[in-house]
Design a protein around this motif. Sequence first.
Motif, PDB file in Angstrom:
ATOM      1  N   GLU A  78       0.964  -1.017   0.037  1.00  0.00           N
ATOM      2  CA  GLU A  78       0.049   0.128   0.021  1.00  0.00           C
ATOM      3  C   GLU A  78       1.012   1.110  -0.070  1.00  0.00           C
ATOM      4  N   ILE A  79       1.087   1.664  -1.229  1.00  0.00           N
ATOM      5  CA  ILE A  79       1.910   2.981  -1.378  1.00  0.00           C
ATOM      6  C   ILE A  79       1.256   4.134  -1.065  1.00  0.00           C
ATOM      7  N   LYS A  80       1.469   5.097   0.153  1.00  0.00           N
ATOM      8  CA  LYS A  80       0.906   6.298   0.393  1.00  0.00           C
ATOM      9  C   LYS A  80       2.061   7.370   0.422  1.00  0.00           C
ATOM     10  N   ASP A  81       3.229   6.857   0.425  1.00  0.00           N
ATOM     11  CA  ASP A  81       4.354   7.495   0.223  1.00  0.00           C
ATOM     12  C   ASP A  81       5.304   7.311  -0.757  1.00  0.00           C
ATOM     13  N   ALA A  82       5.651   8.206  -1.739  1.00  0.00           N
ATOM     14  CA  ALA A  82       6.472   7.523  -2.858  1.00  0.00           C
ATOM     15  C   ALA A  82       7.901   6.910  -2.403  1.00  0.00           C
ATOM     16  N   LYS A  83       8.757   7.895  -1.562  1.00  0.00           N
ATOM     17  CA  LYS A  83       9.900   7.200  -1.159  1.00  0.00           C
ATOM     18  C   LYS A  83       9.835   5.990  -0.222  1.00  0.00           C
ATOM     19  N   GLU A  84       8.846   5.979   0.565  1.00  0.00           N
ATOM     20  CA  GLU A  84       8.747   4.683   1.585  1.00  0.00           C
ATOM     21  C   GLU A  84       8.136   3.751   0.894  1.00  0.00           C
ATOM     22  N   GLY A  85       7.159   3.920  -0.097  1.00  0.00           N
ATOM     23  CA  GLY A  85       6.658   2.809  -1.036  1.00  0.00           C
ATOM     24  C   GLY A  85       7.784   2.182  -1.756  1.00  0.00           C
ATOM     25  N   LEU A  86       8.589   2.756  -2.373  1.00  0.00           N
ATOM     26  CA  LEU A  86       9.548   2.308  -3.447  1.00  0.00           C
ATOM     27  C   LEU A  86      10.412   1.420  -2.471  1.00  0.00           C
ATOM     28  N   GLN A  87      10.846   2.162  -1.406  1.00  0.00           N
ATOM     29  CA  GLN A  87      11.679   1.441  -0.464  1.00  0.00           C
ATOM     30  C   GLN A  87      11.214   0.067   0.014  1.00  0.00           C
ATOM     31  N   SER A  88       9.785   0.079   0.446  1.00  0.00           N
ATOM     32  CA  SER A  88       9.214  -1.161   0.806  1.00  0.00           C
ATOM     33  C   SER A  88       9.410  -2.296  -0.514  1.00  0.00           C
ATOM     34  N   LEU A 129       6.198 -10.262 -15.116  1.00  0.00           N
ATOM     35  CA  LEU A 129       6.829  -9.571 -14.265  1.00  0.00           C
ATOM     36  C   LEU A 129       7.001  -7.947 -14.491  1.00  0.00           C
ATOM     37  N   GLU A 130       7.189  -7.791 -15.484  1.00  0.00           N
ATOM     38  CA  GLU A 130       7.371  -6.372 -15.899  1.00  0.00           C
ATOM     39  C   GLU A 130       6.011  -5.675 -15.707  1.00  0.00           C
ATOM     40  N   ALA A 131       5.048  -6.282 -16.059  1.00  0.00           N
ATOM     41  CA  ALA A 131       3.735  -5.674 -15.916  1.00  0.00           C
ATOM     42  C   ALA A 131       3.345  -5.318 -14.336  1.00  0.00           C
ATOM     43  N   TYR A 132       3.794  -6.277 -13.422  1.00  0.00           N
ATOM     44  CA  TYR A 132       3.805  -6.088 -12.146  1.00  0.00           C
ATOM     45  C   TYR A 132       4.661  -4.891 -11.746  1.00  0.00           C
ATOM     46  N   PHE A 133       5.943  -4.902 -12.075  1.00  0.00           N
ATOM     47  CA  PHE A 133       6.737  -3.660 -11.654  1.00  0.00           C
ATOM     48  C   PHE A 133       6.161  -2.331 -12.221  1.00  0.00           C
ATOM     49  N   ARG A 134       5.545  -2.416 -13.607  1.00  0.00           N
ATOM     50  CA  ARG A 134       5.057  -1.076 -13.956  1.00  0.00           C
ATOM     51  C   ARG A 134       4.024  -0.625 -13.012  1.00  0.00           C
ATOM     52  N   GLN A 135       3.063  -1.711 -12.529  1.00  0.00           N
ATOM     53  CA  GLN A 135       1.939  -1.440 -11.512  1.00  0.00           C
ATOM     54  C   GLN A 135       2.535  -0.692 -10.568  1.00  0.00           C
ATOM     55  N   CYS A 136       3.412  -1.290  -9.754  1.00  0.00           N
ATOM     56  CA  CYS A 136       4.240  -0.787  -8.684  1.00  0.00           C
ATOM     57  C   CYS A 136       4.956   0.597  -8.735  1.00  0.00           C
ATOM     58  N   TYR A 137       5.533   0.789 -10.000  1.00  0.00           N
ATOM     59  CA  TYR A 137       6.153   2.282 -10.279  1.00  0.00           C
ATOM     60  C   TYR A 137       4.973   3.145 -10.483  1.00  0.00           C
ATOM     61  N   LEU A 138       3.663   2.819 -11.172  1.00  0.00           N
ATOM     62  CA  LEU A 138       2.799   3.711 -11.372  1.00  0.00           C
ATOM     63  C   LEU A 138       2.015   4.097  -9.985  1.00  0.00           C
ATOM     64  N   ALA A 139       2.083   3.126  -9.063  1.00  0.00           N
ATOM     65  CA  ALA A 139       1.648   3.496  -7.788  1.00  0.00           C
ATOM     66  C   ALA A 139       2.610   4.590  -6.979  1.00  0.00           C
ATOM     67  N   CYS A 143       1.832   9.017  -6.153  1.00  0.00           N
ATOM     68  CA  CYS A 143       2.106   9.826  -4.921  1.00  0.00           C
ATOM     69  C   CYS A 143       2.843  10.985  -5.145  1.00  0.00           C
ATOM     70  N   LEU A 144       3.381  11.448  -6.169  1.00  0.00           N
ATOM     71  CA  LEU A 144       4.032  12.463  -6.289  1.00  0.00           C
ATOM     72  C   LEU A 144       3.347  13.705  -6.981  1.00  0.00           C
ATOM     73  N   ASN A 145       3.882  14.779  -6.848  1.00  0.00           N
ATOM     74  CA  ASN A 145       3.030  15.981  -7.672  1.00  0.00           C
ATOM     75  C   ASN A 145       4.087  16.525  -8.699  1.00  0.00           C
ATOM     76  N   LEU A 146       3.858  15.903  -9.689  1.00  0.00           N
ATOM     77  CA  LEU A 146       4.786  15.868 -10.851  1.00  0.00           C
ATOM     78  C   LEU A 146       4.819  17.366 -11.465  1.00  0.00           C
ATOM     79  N   ARG A 147       6.112  17.743 -12.178  1.00  0.00           N
ATOM     80  CA  ARG A 147       6.173  19.046 -12.709  1.00  0.00           C
ATOM     81  C   ARG A 147       5.311  19.206 -13.790  1.00  0.00           C
TER      82      ARG A 147
END
Length: 207
Positions: A78-88, A129-139, A143-147
């Motif tokens: 459950e990704i609520k913060d980008a940095k913490e979610g990526l580290q998890s 596997l890549e589809a799952y990685f894409r799903q995680c990266y999108l999550a 969480c980010l405020n993009l430029r």
Amino acid sequence: MKKEEKTQKTKERILAAALKEFGSKSYDAASINTICEAGQISKGLLYHNFKGKDELYLLCVKTCYDEMITALKAQPLEIKDAKEGLQSFLMIRQTFFHENPDYANIFFNTVLQPPKHLEAELAALRSGLEAYFRQCYLAVLNCLNLRDGVTREMALEYFLGASEMFNNYFQKKAEQSGDYRALIEAHEDKLSAIFDIMLYGVAKAPL
């Protein structure tokens, strides 16, 4: 025991021996003879059940990917913060590799030293596997405020492109290095820092 059951058990024994062989060596260094010796199976019986080294290798890769996806999905992400979610996400991945060194070796061989003649087959196996990685990266990106002017899709493509360049860098290292295990450790240690730079850049914004 029925013939079908006996055949299935034979295939399982061959696969177990192949996983150990490919789990400790590169594709080129792995040997059908060693697989037969470890599984106590004649070469004739092996070739009766499998076409040869390529088919066994691809089955080992598929088994590795399937087990990895199962392990990743078993952990709630459950990704609520980008940095913490990526580290998890990276921690779950690293835990899987530490607990399954044979799968770690197979996975990184497909990334760093893939047999050239099997690249198309490996790409097809890697799609799930890549589809799952894409799903995680999108999550993470959600969480980010993009430029301004940067869409989520653009950010994802950049993220994946940078990851590919990172892997290509380590591919060249793999060709030069004799210490493959150390290279895997370096890859995973640096991956978190590379992802952090991809998300936040290398320079502070001007005041």
